[in-house]
Design a protein around this motif. Structure first.
Motif, mmCIF file in Angstrom:
data_model
loop_
_atom_site.group_PDB
_atom_site.id
_atom_site.type_symbol
_atom_site.label_atom_id
_atom_site.label_comp_id
_atom_site.label_asym_id
_atom_site.label_seq_id
_atom_site.Cartn_x
_atom_site.Cartn_y
_atom_site.Cartn_z
ATOM 1 N N PRO A 11 0.833 -1.211 0.000
ATOM 2 C CA PRO A 11 0.000 0.000 0.000
ATOM 3 C C PRO A 11 0.864 1.256 0.000
ATOM 4 N N SER A 12 0.327 2.298 -0.588
ATOM 5 C CA SER A 12 1.002 3.591 -0.568
ATOM 6 C C SER A 12 0.746 4.258 0.781
ATOM 7 N N LEU A 13 1.526 5.262 1.088
ATOM 8 C CA LEU A 13 1.316 6.023 2.316
ATOM 9 C C LEU A 13 -0.081 6.636 2.307
ATOM 10 N N GLU A 14 -0.531 7.113 1.162
ATOM 11 C CA GLU A 14 -1.862 7.704 1.064
ATOM 12 C C GLU A 14 -2.944 6.678 1.416
ATOM 13 N N GLU A 15 -2.774 5.430 0.982
ATOM 14 C CA GLU A 15 -3.739 4.386 1.318
ATOM 15 C C GLU A 15 -3.732 4.085 2.811
ATOM 16 N N VAL A 16 -2.563 4.092 3.422
ATOM 17 C CA VAL A 16 -2.465 3.848 4.862
ATOM 18 C C VAL A 16 -3.115 4.996 5.628
ATOM 19 N N ILE A 17 -2.863 6.220 5.202
ATOM 20 C CA ILE A 17 -3.482 7.382 5.847
ATOM 21 C C ILE A 17 -4.998 7.304 5.730
ATOM 22 N N GLN A 18 -5.506 6.931 4.561
ATOM 23 C CA GLN A 18 -6.950 6.815 4.378
ATOM 24 C C GLN A 18 -7.521 5.721 5.277
#
Length: 104
Positions: A11-18
């Motif tokens: 996962p991308s950082l953006e996906e983890v943040i979401q």
């Protein structure tokens, strides 16, 4: 079967943040790789299990070993405190995904 073709992409950082936003309900706080789940987002105690469970479901990973321990915690060690005093950060959680599982 657990070969390379069965693994989900990292996962991308953006996906983890979401994922953190969805599990915590926090839509206002600025979140980045340095955000601490307890100190910055107020995720403490049993509430800390929600982002972990959501990450496991969303990203198809297990953050627990065969004995049910997360992040290699030993007896009487906890990822989250009851009052939000630990320093577990988003980077700890982000590091938990394929090829990155390690506590900070």
């Amino acid at each position: 079967m657990n070969d390379r073709h069965d693994l989900r992409p990292e996962p991308s950082l953006e996906e983890v943040i979401q994922c953190v936003r969805d599990s915590s309900g926090d839509r206002k706080t600025a979140i980045d790789e340095h955000t601490r789940l307890e100190k910055d987002l107020g995720i403490t105690g049993d509430d800390g299990s929600e982002p972990i469970e959501e990450a496991e479901l969303r990203f198809g990973v297990s953050l627990f070993d065969e004995e049910g321990n997360a992040f290699g915690l030993k007896e009487n060690e906890y990822l989250f405190t009851a009052e939000g005093l630990a320093s577990a950060g988003l980077s700890t959680g982000y590091a938990a995904f394929p090829g990155r599982l390690s506590p900070t």
